[in-house]
Design a protein around this motif. Structure first.
Motif, PDB file in Angstrom:
ATOM      1  N   ALA A  34      29.887   0.528  21.268  1.00 18.65           N
ATOM      2  CA  ALA A  34      28.548   0.992  21.584  1.00 18.65           C
ATOM      3  C   ALA A  34      28.082   2.074  20.637  1.00 18.65           C
ATOM      4  CB  ALA A  34      28.499   1.495  23.026  1.00 18.65           C
ATOM      5  N   SER A  35      29.012   2.901  20.123  1.00 17.71           N
ATOM      6  CA  SER A  35      28.630   4.015  19.265  1.00 17.71           C
ATOM      7  C   SER A  35      27.971   3.554  17.981  1.00 17.71           C
ATOM      8  CB  SER A  35      29.861   4.869  18.946  1.00 17.71           C
ATOM      9  OG  SER A  35      30.787   4.123  18.196  1.00 17.71           O
ATOM     10  N   ALA A  36      28.189   2.288  17.601  1.00 13.97           N
ATOM     11  CA  ALA A  36      27.575   1.802  16.365  1.00 13.97           C
ATOM     12  C   ALA A  36      26.063   1.709  16.482  1.00 13.97           C
ATOM     13  CB  ALA A  36      28.152   0.434  16.008  1.00 13.97           C
ATOM     14  N   HIS A  37      25.509   1.625  17.737  1.00 13.42           N
ATOM     15  CA  HIS A  37      24.077   1.473  17.925  1.00 13.42           C
ATOM     16  C   HIS A  37      23.482   2.673  18.658  1.00 13.42           C
ATOM     17  CE1 HIS A  37      25.785  -2.609  17.574  1.00 13.42           C
ATOM     18  NE2 HIS A  37      24.697  -2.837  16.860  1.00 13.42           N
ATOM     19  N   ARG A  38      24.136   3.844  18.573  1.00 13.04           N
ATOM     20  CA  ARG A  38      23.622   5.027  19.241  1.00 13.04           C
ATOM     21  C   ARG A  38      22.352   5.503  18.561  1.00 13.04           C
ATOM     22  NH1 ARG A  38      28.125   8.066  20.029  1.00 13.04           N
ATOM     23  NH2 ARG A  38      28.154   8.581  17.836  1.00 13.04           N
ATOM     24  N   PRO A  39      21.328   5.932  19.324  1.00 15.48           N
ATOM     25  CA  PRO A  39      20.102   6.459  18.708  1.00 15.48           C
ATOM     26  C   PRO A  39      20.414   7.698  17.891  1.00 15.48           C
ATOM     27  CG  PRO A  39      19.799   6.050  21.068  1.00 15.48           C
ATOM     28  CD  PRO A  39      21.246   5.907  20.793  1.00 15.48           C
ATOM     29  N   THR A  40      19.871   7.778  16.718  1.00 15.81           N
ATOM     30  CA  THR A  40      20.108   8.924  15.841  1.00 15.81           C
ATOM     31  C   THR A  40      18.847   9.704  15.544  1.00 15.81           C
ATOM     32  OG1 THR A  40      19.845   7.487  13.922  1.00 15.81           O
ATOM     33  CG2 THR A  40      22.081   7.821  14.743  1.00 15.81           C
ATOM     34  N   ASN A  41      17.674   9.177  15.904  1.00 15.53           N
ATOM     35  CA  ASN A  41      16.433   9.893  15.645  1.00 15.53           C
ATOM     36  C   ASN A  41      16.218  10.961  16.705  1.00 15.53           C
ATOM     37  OD1 ASN A  41      15.854   8.232  13.471  1.00 15.53           O
ATOM     38  ND2 ASN A  41      14.849   6.690  14.772  1.00 15.53           N
ATOM     39  N   GLN A  42      16.248  12.184  16.329  1.00 15.86           N
ATOM     40  CA  GLN A  42      16.066  13.306  17.228  1.00 15.86           C
ATOM     41  C   GLN A  42      14.819  14.085  16.807  1.00 15.86           C
ATOM     42  OE1 GLN A  42      17.827  13.717  19.897  1.00 15.86           O
ATOM     43  NE2 GLN A  42      19.412  12.184  19.456  1.00 15.86           N
ATOM     44  N   PRO A  43      14.011  14.663  17.731  1.00 16.91           N
ATOM     45  CA  PRO A  43      14.248  14.562  19.174  1.00 16.91           C
ATOM     46  C   PRO A  43      13.796  13.239  19.741  1.00 16.91           C
ATOM     47  CG  PRO A  43      12.289  15.845  18.768  1.00 16.91           C
ATOM     48  CD  PRO A  43      12.844  15.525  17.413  1.00 16.91           C
ATOM     49  N   MET A  44      14.406  12.834  20.892  1.00 19.81           N
ATOM     50  CA  MET A  44      13.992  11.607  21.556  1.00 19.81           C
ATOM     51  C   MET A  44      12.912  11.945  22.580  1.00 19.81           C
ATOM     52  SD  MET A  44      17.471   9.527  22.252  1.00 19.81           S
ATOM     53  CE  MET A  44      18.002  10.826  23.345  1.00 19.81           C
ATOM     54  N   HIS A  45      12.049  10.995  22.806  1.00 19.91           N
ATOM     55  CA  HIS A  45      10.953  11.169  23.768  1.00 19.91           C
ATOM     56  C   HIS A  45      11.255  10.307  24.983  1.00 19.91           C
ATOM     57  CE1 HIS A  45       8.675  13.243  20.650  1.00 19.91           C
ATOM     58  NE2 HIS A  45       8.966  12.234  19.830  1.00 19.91           N
ATOM     59  N   VAL A  46      11.511  10.940  26.110  1.00 16.13           N
ATOM     60  CA  VAL A  46      11.822  10.220  27.344  1.00 16.13           C
ATOM     61  C   VAL A  46      10.958  10.775  28.464  1.00 16.13           C
ATOM     62  CG1 VAL A  46      14.182   9.689  26.690  1.00 16.13           C
ATOM     63  CG2 VAL A  46      13.700  11.821  27.861  1.00 16.13           C
ATOM     64  N   ASN A  47      10.715   9.934  29.421  1.00 18.01           N
ATOM     65  CA  ASN A  47       9.936  10.316  30.590  1.00 18.01           C
ATOM     66  C   ASN A  47      10.897  10.622  31.718  1.00 18.01           C
ATOM     67  OD1 ASN A  47       8.114  10.725  32.609  1.00 18.01           O
ATOM     68  ND2 ASN A  47       7.085   8.728  32.426  1.00 18.01           N
ATOM     69  N   THR A  48      11.220  11.886  31.915  1.00 15.67           N
ATOM     70  CA  THR A  48      12.192  12.279  32.941  1.00 15.67           C
ATOM     71  C   THR A  48      11.606  12.230  34.339  1.00 15.67           C
ATOM     72  OG1 THR A  48      11.607  14.595  32.614  1.00 15.67           O
ATOM     73  CG2 THR A  48      13.454  13.753  31.343  1.00 15.67           C
ATOM     74  N   ASP A  49      10.281  12.003  34.463  1.00 14.96           N
ATOM     75  CA  ASP A  49       9.683  11.929  35.793  1.00 14.96           C
ATOM     76  C   ASP A  49       9.863  10.563  36.424  1.00 14.96           C
ATOM     77  OD1 ASP A  49       8.816  14.527  35.597  1.00 14.96           O
ATOM     78  OD2 ASP A  49       6.900  13.964  34.667  1.00 14.96           O
ATOM     79  N   GLN A  50      10.261   9.585  35.646  1.00 13.78           N
ATOM     80  CA  GLN A  50      10.455   8.240  36.175  1.00 13.78           C
ATOM     81  C   GLN A  50      11.897   7.796  35.907  1.00 13.78           C
ATOM     82  OE1 GLN A  50       7.428   5.738  34.494  1.00 13.78           O
ATOM     83  NE2 GLN A  50       5.887   6.386  35.986  1.00 13.78           N
ATOM     84  N   MET A  51      12.831   8.391  36.629  1.00 10.65           N
ATOM     85  CA  MET A  51      14.239   8.074  36.502  1.00 10.65           C
ATOM     86  C   MET A  51      14.714   7.263  37.698  1.00 10.65           C
ATOM     87  SD  MET A  51      16.241  11.282  34.808  1.00 10.65           S
ATOM     88  CE  MET A  51      16.382  11.360  33.031  1.00 10.65           C
ATOM     89  N   GLN A  52      15.752   6.472  37.476  1.00 13.18           N
ATOM     90  CA  GLN A  52      16.336   5.660  38.526  1.00 13.18           C
ATOM     91  C   GLN A  52      17.801   6.042  38.716  1.00 13.18           C
ATOM     92  OE1 GLN A  52      14.811   1.975  36.348  1.00 13.18           O
ATOM     93  NE2 GLN A  52      14.844   1.273  38.478  1.00 13.18           N
ATOM     94  N   ARG A  53      18.265   5.854  39.937  1.00 11.17           N
ATOM     95  CA  ARG A  53      19.668   6.141  40.221  1.00 11.17           C
ATOM     96  C   ARG A  53      20.549   5.026  39.661  1.00 11.17           C
ATOM     97  NH1 ARG A  53      21.226   6.426  45.846  1.00 11.17           N
ATOM     98  NH2 ARG A  53      19.775   4.689  46.083  1.00 11.17           N
ATOM     99  N   ALA A  54      21.720   5.427  39.183  1.00  6.36           N
ATOM    100  CA  ALA A  54      22.680   4.458  38.648  1.00  6.36           C
ATOM    101  C   ALA A  54      24.099   4.915  38.992  1.00  6.36           C
ATOM    102  CB  ALA A  54      22.536   4.302  37.133  1.00  6.36           C
ATOM    103  N   ARG A  55      24.963   3.955  39.237  1.00  7.96           N
ATOM    104  CA  ARG A  55      26.371   4.254  39.534  1.00  7.96           C
ATOM    105  C   ARG A  55      27.214   4.004  38.294  1.00  7.96           C
ATOM    106  NH1 ARG A  55      30.796   1.312  41.224  1.00  7.96           N
ATOM    107  NH2 ARG A  55      29.535  -0.594  41.321  1.00  7.96           N
ATOM    108  N   VAL A  56      28.135   4.939  38.010  1.00  9.96           N
ATOM    109  CA  VAL A  56      29.014   4.819  36.847  1.00  9.96           C
ATOM    110  C   VAL A  56      30.130   3.828  37.171  1.00  9.96           C
ATOM    111  CG1 VAL A  56      30.557   6.041  35.272  1.00  9.96           C
ATOM    112  CG2 VAL A  56      28.486   7.172  36.115  1.00  9.96           C
ATOM    113  N   PHE A  86      28.126   1.119  30.865  1.00 19.50           N
ATOM    114  CA  PHE A  86      28.982   1.863  31.784  1.00 19.50           C
ATOM    115  C   PHE A  86      28.282   2.209  33.089  1.00 19.50           C
ATOM    116  CE2 PHE A  86      31.415   2.179  28.012  1.00 19.50           C
ATOM    117  CZ  PHE A  86      32.714   2.470  28.395  1.00 19.50           C
ATOM    118  N   VAL A  87      27.024   1.802  33.256  1.00 19.06           N
ATOM    119  CA  VAL A  87      26.283   2.154  34.469  1.00 19.06           C
ATOM    120  C   VAL A  87      25.710   0.897  35.109  1.00 19.06           C
ATOM    121  CG1 VAL A  87      25.744   4.469  33.640  1.00 19.06           C
ATOM    122  CG2 VAL A  87      24.162   2.593  33.149  1.00 19.06           C
ATOM    123  N   GLU A  88      25.512   0.988  36.419  1.00 20.10           N
ATOM    124  CA  GLU A  88      24.920  -0.102  37.200  1.00 20.10           C
ATOM    125  C   GLU A  88      23.743   0.467  37.970  1.00 20.10           C
ATOM    126  OE1 GLU A  88      26.543  -3.424  40.337  1.00 20.10           O
ATOM    127  OE2 GLU A  88      27.208  -1.346  40.596  1.00 20.10           O
TER     128      GLU A  88
END
Length: 380
Positions: free
Chosen positions: A298-320, A368-370
């Motif tokens: 998975a590390s081969a496709h990790r995002p490298t452009n920083q900073p990232m723009h994410v919408n933290t107001d619309q998050m969903q629960r996930a189980r590891v 790694f998450v569901e």
């Protein structure tokens, strides 16, 4: 009634007893420092020292190699006994083969038509192949490496030890004769002592030459051991290559099964190339458990452009699904079965999601998450 008694040559028996007593007296005086002793020349001492080192290290190498090949000490003792009584060794089921049989049986009980059951059967069949490769590796390694070294210890080294023991006895006889010459008081006694000294000196010189020839032969033996070592390495290379081929085939079969959570084959060549280019050379991988190989892919496709723009107001629960060790400061450490909040990166990345874990935020591998929520949960 006729009784056949063993025939004893009393003269030889008395002579041997006298020689033994003389050697004991000579050795005791040497220990006490009350008499001189004949020293071996420097070349002989070097040869003897090399022989001692060779014997000690060869014994250790044989023991260590057998411990690697057969970790169970009880099985090693059993194999040694069967070898000594010239009988074939018992056929044992290895731990890999036990695991394979249980996986195949479990897959059948879970259902051969279900993804998990199919995967268990495929993995069990691969483990069986690995077990057979292990059997072949152990047998071939014994033939090409440990058995020749053990034969050297039980043959050539035992002969050398025996001849060195005889030489020590001849040396004690020689020194005892020298002391008798010094202590002789009459002309007749001195002549007899000198005659014994000449005989002892000749026997000592002859035995010394025999022992030197045997000690010199250790160089030839080490050249032979080098060839056996090369054969052992070639056996290891073949073994690990066979294991790699089995696992590559297993990856293809698991990927072809499909299912709700398809298997993503691990490309070790690409992962190694990316790691080497990023660090300037090969480096040991971090991480633990069963997430190590998946995290590398998975590390081969990790995002490298920083900073990232994410919408933290619309998050969903996930189980590891399973534990994960962060590869760098941009990722989060995960513990199996914990619940975190995740959302898509912007732009969307196929391998990573942005997550919130308490007060900590960072990237987590998507595999790694569901997801637990169907709709976005805006209450954090």
């Amino acid at each position: 009634m006729n009784i056949n008694l063993p025939h004893f040559n009393m003269k030889n028996l008395v002579k041997e007893a006298g020689s033994t007593i003389s050697r004991v007296v000579q050795l005791t005086e040497e220990k006490l420092g009350t008499t001189e002793r004949t020293e071996y020349d420097l070349h002989f001492q070097n040869l003897a020292e090399r022989a001692d080192v060779t014997k000690a290290w060869t014994e250790k190498l044989v023991k260590d190699t057998e411990s690697v090949l057969i970790p169970n000490p009880q099985n090693r003792v059993e194999d040694y006994i069967f070898e000594k009584i010239d009988k074939s060794k018992p056929k044992r089921v290895s731990n890999l083969e036990h695991l394979a049989l249980d996986m195949i049986e479990a897959g059948g009980d879970f259902g051969q038509d279900l993804p998990y059951g199919q995967a268990l059967i495929k993995v069990g069949q691969a483990e069986q192949k690995l077990g057979q490769c292990e059997h072949d590796f152990i047998a071939t390694s014994g033939i090409c490496f440990t058995q020749p070294l053990r034969k050297f210890l039980e043959g050539e080294m035992k002969t050398i030890s025996k001849e060195r023991g005889i030489l020590d006895s001849k040396r004690l006889d020689l020194d005892a004769c020298k002391n008798r010459v010094k202590k002789a008081r009459s002309m007749l006694g001195q002549q007899s002592a000198e005659r014994d000294l000449r005989v002892a000196q000749a026997e000592f010189d002859r035995q010394s030459e025999i022992t030197k020839l045997l000690l010199d032969g250790i160089s030839t033996s080490q050249a032979s051991h080098l060839r056996h070592l090369h054969a052992f390495i070639q056996t290891q290379v073949r073994y690990y290559k066979q294991c790699g081929d089995v696992m590559e085939q297993l990856q293809r079969e698991l990927a072809n099964l499909g299912g709700p959570t398809p298997y993503i084959p691990l490309d070790l060549s690409n992962a190694s190339a990316n790691k080497s280019s990023a660090t300037g050379g090969p480096s040991p991988s971090r991480g633990s458990g069963n997430n190590n190989s998946s995290s590398q892919a998975a590390s081969a496709h990790r995002p490298t452009n920083q900073p990232m723009h994410v919408n933290t107001d619309q998050m969903q629960r996930a189980r590891v699904l399973c534990s994960y060790d962060a590869k760098d400061h941009t990722e989060l450490n995960l513990n199996a079965n914990e619940v975190i909040f995740v959302t898509e990166c912007s732009p969307v990345n196929e391998d990573y999601m942005y997550a919130k874990q308490g007060l900590m935020k960072g990237l987590v591998p998507r595999a790694f998450v569901e997801m637990l929520d169907e709709e976005p949960d805006v209450t954090l």
